[in-house]
Write an enzyme that holds these catalytic residues in place. Sequence first.
Site, PDB file in Angstrom:
ATOM      1  N   ASP A 114       0.845  -1.191   0.000  1.00  0.00           N
ATOM      2  CA  ASP A 114       0.000   0.000   0.000  1.00  0.00           C
ATOM      3  C   ASP A 114       0.884   1.246   0.000  1.00  0.00           C
ATOM      4  O   ASP A 114       1.894   1.315   0.703  1.00  0.00           O
ATOM      5  CB  ASP A 114      -0.915  -0.009   1.229  1.00  0.00           C
ATOM      6  CG  ASP A 114      -2.067   0.973   1.107  1.00  0.00           C
ATOM      7  OD1 ASP A 114      -3.218   0.523   1.000  1.00  0.00           O
ATOM      8  OD2 ASP A 114      -1.813   2.201   1.116  1.00  0.00           O
ATOM      9  N   VAL A 143     -10.939   2.436  -4.182  1.00  0.00           N
ATOM     10  CA  VAL A 143     -10.500   1.998  -5.518  1.00  0.00           C
ATOM     11  C   VAL A 143     -11.473   0.917  -6.025  1.00  0.00           C
ATOM     12  O   VAL A 143     -11.674  -0.099  -5.349  1.00  0.00           O
ATOM     13  CB  VAL A 143      -9.055   1.459  -5.475  1.00  0.00           C
ATOM     14  CG1 VAL A 143      -8.625   0.988  -6.865  1.00  0.00           C
ATOM     15  CG2 VAL A 143      -8.102   2.527  -4.947  1.00  0.00           C
ATOM     16  N   HIS A 169     -10.110  -5.718  -3.518  1.00  0.00           N
ATOM     17  CA  HIS A 169      -8.791  -5.935  -2.918  1.00  0.00           C
ATOM     18  C   HIS A 169      -8.935  -6.258  -1.443  1.00  0.00           C
ATOM     19  O   HIS A 169      -9.789  -5.726  -0.751  1.00  0.00           O
ATOM     20  CB  HIS A 169      -7.869  -4.724  -3.123  1.00  0.00           C
ATOM     21  CG  HIS A 169      -8.464  -3.425  -2.695  1.00  0.00           C
ATOM     22  ND1 HIS A 169      -9.365  -2.744  -3.479  1.00  0.00           N
ATOM     23  CD2 HIS A 169      -8.308  -2.691  -1.571  1.00  0.00           C
ATOM     24  CE1 HIS A 169      -9.731  -1.628  -2.858  1.00  0.00           C
ATOM     25  NE2 HIS A 169      -9.107  -1.578  -1.688  1.00  0.00           N
ATOM     26  N   HIS A 194      -6.995  -6.150   2.131  1.00  0.00           N
ATOM     27  CA  HIS A 194      -5.864  -5.539   2.844  1.00  0.00           C
ATOM     28  C   HIS A 194      -5.258  -6.586   3.771  1.00  0.00           C
ATOM     29  O   HIS A 194      -5.985  -7.211   4.549  1.00  0.00           O
ATOM     30  CB  HIS A 194      -6.345  -4.370   3.710  1.00  0.00           C
ATOM     31  CG  HIS A 194      -6.889  -3.200   2.955  1.00  0.00           C
ATOM     32  ND1 HIS A 194      -6.167  -2.052   2.731  1.00  0.00           N
ATOM     33  CD2 HIS A 194      -8.091  -2.986   2.379  1.00  0.00           C
ATOM     34  CE1 HIS A 194      -6.907  -1.171   2.059  1.00  0.00           C
ATOM     35  NE2 HIS A 194      -8.084  -1.714   1.836  1.00  0.00           N
TER      36      HIS A 194
HETATM   37  P1  5GP Z   1      -9.806   0.934  -0.090  1.00  0.00           P
HETATM   38  O1  5GP Z   1     -10.185   2.129   0.751  1.00  0.00           O
HETATM   39  O2  5GP Z   1     -10.316   1.081  -1.506  1.00  0.00           O
HETATM   40  O3  5GP Z   1     -10.182  -0.359   0.556  1.00  0.00           O
HETATM   41  O4  5GP Z   1      -8.242   0.938  -0.127  1.00  0.00           O
HETATM   42  C1  5GP Z   1      -7.486   1.544  -1.117  1.00  0.00           C
HETATM   43  C2  5GP Z   1      -6.047   1.517  -0.678  1.00  0.00           C
HETATM   44  O5  5GP Z   1      -5.249   1.754  -1.827  1.00  0.00           O
HETATM   45  C3  5GP Z   1      -5.670   2.592   0.352  1.00  0.00           C
HETATM   46  O6  5GP Z   1      -5.144   1.968   1.521  1.00  0.00           O
HETATM   47  C4  5GP Z   1      -4.643   3.458  -0.363  1.00  0.00           C
HETATM   48  O7  5GP Z   1      -3.591   3.885   0.474  1.00  0.00           O
HETATM   49  C5  5GP Z   1      -4.131   2.528  -1.471  1.00  0.00           C
HETATM   50  N1  5GP Z   1      -3.711   3.186  -2.698  1.00  0.00           N
HETATM   51  C6  5GP Z   1      -4.384   4.171  -3.370  1.00  0.00           C
HETATM   52  N2  5GP Z   1      -3.725   4.513  -4.480  1.00  0.00           N
HETATM   53  C7  5GP Z   1      -2.624   3.719  -4.534  1.00  0.00           C
HETATM   54  C8  5GP Z   1      -1.544   3.597  -5.475  1.00  0.00           C
HETATM   55  O8  5GP Z   1      -1.470   4.278  -6.492  1.00  0.00           O
HETATM   56  N3  5GP Z   1      -0.590   2.674  -5.193  1.00  0.00           N
HETATM   57  C9  5GP Z   1      -0.633   1.876  -4.073  1.00  0.00           C
HETATM   58  N4  5GP Z   1       0.357   1.004  -3.897  1.00  0.00           N
HETATM   59  N5  5GP Z   1      -1.638   1.969  -3.172  1.00  0.00           N
HETATM   60  C10 5GP Z   1      -2.617   2.878  -3.399  1.00  0.00           C
END
Ligand code: 5GP
Length: 113
Positions: free
Chosen positions: A33, A97, A101, A103
């Site tokens: 992340d 996103v 996914h 975590h």
């Molecule tokens: P969500 O809130 O969708 O479950 O988690 C999205 C995660 O993607 C967040 O923890 C955020 O820090 C991570 N993230 C967002 N953009 C990027 C990126 O461009 N590269 C990486 N490696 N992580 C990202």
Amino acid sequence: MVFLPENIFAKIIAGELPCEKVYEDELVFAFRDIAPKAQTHVLICPKQAIVTARDVTLETVPVLGHLYWAAKQIADELDLEGYKLHMNVGEAGGQVVPHVHLHLLSSDYESVL
Ligand code: 5GP
């Protein structure tokens, strides 16, 4: 939090955006992340573009199960004693996103995502 219109994870998986990859097999791609909430914070994605866990069907549910298999491989490889697996589902569920996914957070995680 805003549900992004663009699937940046698809671009990472396709190699169009950089990442720190930690695991890949025929179904799954995993990378660190960009804003880690624990010493180890890995995002485990299916290569198939499924938007949220709610979009999973009986045909694609094995892909979701494979995320958990990959998490075990990564945790073993990184020698994690214990860890948290977490998934946000949909914008109201905290997902940003639009690509499924999981975590994977080491046990020193800072907060619930
Ligand atoms: P969500 O809130 O969708 O479950 O988690 C999205 C995660 O993607 C967040 O923890 C955020 O820090 C991570 N993230 C967002 N953009 C990027 C990126 O461009 N590269 C990486 N490696 N992580 C990202």
